[in-house]
Design a protein around this motif. Sequence first.
Motif, PDB file in Angstrom:
ATOM      1  N   GLU A 110     -37.200-100.568  36.624  1.00 20.17           N
ATOM      2  CA  GLU A 110     -36.423-100.074  37.753  1.00 20.17           C
ATOM      3  C   GLU A 110     -37.074-100.621  39.019  1.00 20.17           C
ATOM      4  O   GLU A 110     -38.132-100.133  39.440  1.00 20.17           O
ATOM      5  CB  GLU A 110     -36.416 -98.540  37.768  1.00 20.17           C
ATOM      6  N   ARG A 202     -28.603 -97.839  34.578  1.00 18.56           N
ATOM      7  CA  ARG A 202     -29.445 -98.427  35.613  1.00 18.56           C
ATOM      8  C   ARG A 202     -30.377 -99.417  34.924  1.00 18.56           C
ATOM      9  O   ARG A 202     -30.453 -99.456  33.685  1.00 18.56           O
ATOM     10  CB  ARG A 202     -30.252 -97.356  36.346  1.00 18.56           C
ATOM     11  N   PHE A 237     -29.640 -96.662  42.856  1.00 22.25           N
ATOM     12  CA  PHE A 237     -30.896 -97.380  42.622  1.00 22.25           C
ATOM     13  C   PHE A 237     -30.925 -98.750  43.304  1.00 22.25           C
ATOM     14  O   PHE A 237     -31.842 -99.534  43.072  1.00 22.25           O
ATOM     15  CB  PHE A 237     -31.126 -97.541  41.118  1.00 22.25           C
ATOM     16  N   HIS A 240     -34.257 -98.643  48.059  1.00 17.13           N
ATOM     17  CA  HIS A 240     -35.459 -97.811  47.962  1.00 17.13           C
ATOM     18  C   HIS A 240     -35.432 -96.645  48.938  1.00 17.13           C
ATOM     19  O   HIS A 240     -36.086 -95.627  48.713  1.00 17.13           O
ATOM     20  CB  HIS A 240     -36.696 -98.670  48.232  1.00 17.13           C
ATOM     21  N   GLY A 247     -39.762 -94.598  46.537  1.00 20.04           N
ATOM     22  CA  GLY A 247     -39.250 -95.947  46.383  1.00 20.04           C
ATOM     23  C   GLY A 247     -40.004 -96.972  47.223  1.00 20.04           C
ATOM     24  O   GLY A 247     -40.702 -96.633  48.170  1.00 20.04           O
TER      25      GLY A 247
END
Length: 324
Positions: A110, A202, A237, A240, A247
């Motif tokens: 991620e 994601r 996602f 950030h 993030g």
Amino acid sequence: MSMATEVPELAARVRDRLARHHPGAPVGELTVLPGGHSGLTYEVAAGDARYVVKAVPPGQRPVGRNDVLRQARVLGALAGSTVPVPGVVAVDETQPAWFAMDFAAGEAVEPVLDDHEVDPATSRARMLEIASVLRRLHGTDVDTPGLDAPAPLDAAGELARWSRTLRAVPTELRPGGEELLARLADDVPRGLPPVLLHGDFRLGNVLCVGERAVAVVDWEIWSVGDPRIDLGWFLLFADHRNFPQLGHAVPGLPGEAELLDTYRDGRPALPAMDWFRALGRMKMAAIMGHNLRRHREGKHHDPDQERLPPTIAAMIRTARDILG
């Protein structure tokens, strides 16, 4: 029975089935696979092949995230489709049930949340790649043989489902949460034709090799419903800034508009996306609040959870801002 007696029994069942699948080849021990979010998750070798085994925990009912046969069903239905998934090689419905699937090589990173060394250009390409994968997933026939899809869950049903999760979080951890829920409930959009949903789509749940997606994994909460449910979550996602204090910036990562353009692939714009963007943030606040509550109750110790309160509050606040 206890874990001490049941896990060896599971291992024996798995080795017996895989030995029949690989006559004469040695079958190794079951090794716990880190990162599994449902049931028991193991890695096992049979000859030169590697597999992932998912099983119902001993003494627990095969429901919700522990319903591993339900996961095997959607993987089997997608086998050979344009949606890359691990191949299912064995299913044992005897309780506690389990199934084995191919071990898909690759990394599931991620970009805005994980500590990683993936090149920003690769992260960008992967995110655009899986936007196309999501479009293909949503194009899957929900009457595909073997899928046995549940009744569709519309936007109102999805809101009710996650509202219960958010309301189980202590009030002080979700400031403004009730106002957000009320505003979402007052303006539920008209539904689109239901599609097959992943539920947690994601990059962190897609194994990639280079820029190519090789396997969509973690199908614990798949369902049938409005495609914007998956999209509102996926888009979260892309930036950030949606995760204050958690993030980090990834240069060149595609934004929401570019991801939606890739997903649509020339099709008309989707209506009411702001409502689903706000829903995605509410769901994230609910999940983070649930995890933090479990940590504080001693049910799942993770000191990093104590960093979540500002992010939970920000998720609720930005969701309200999106709704205007």
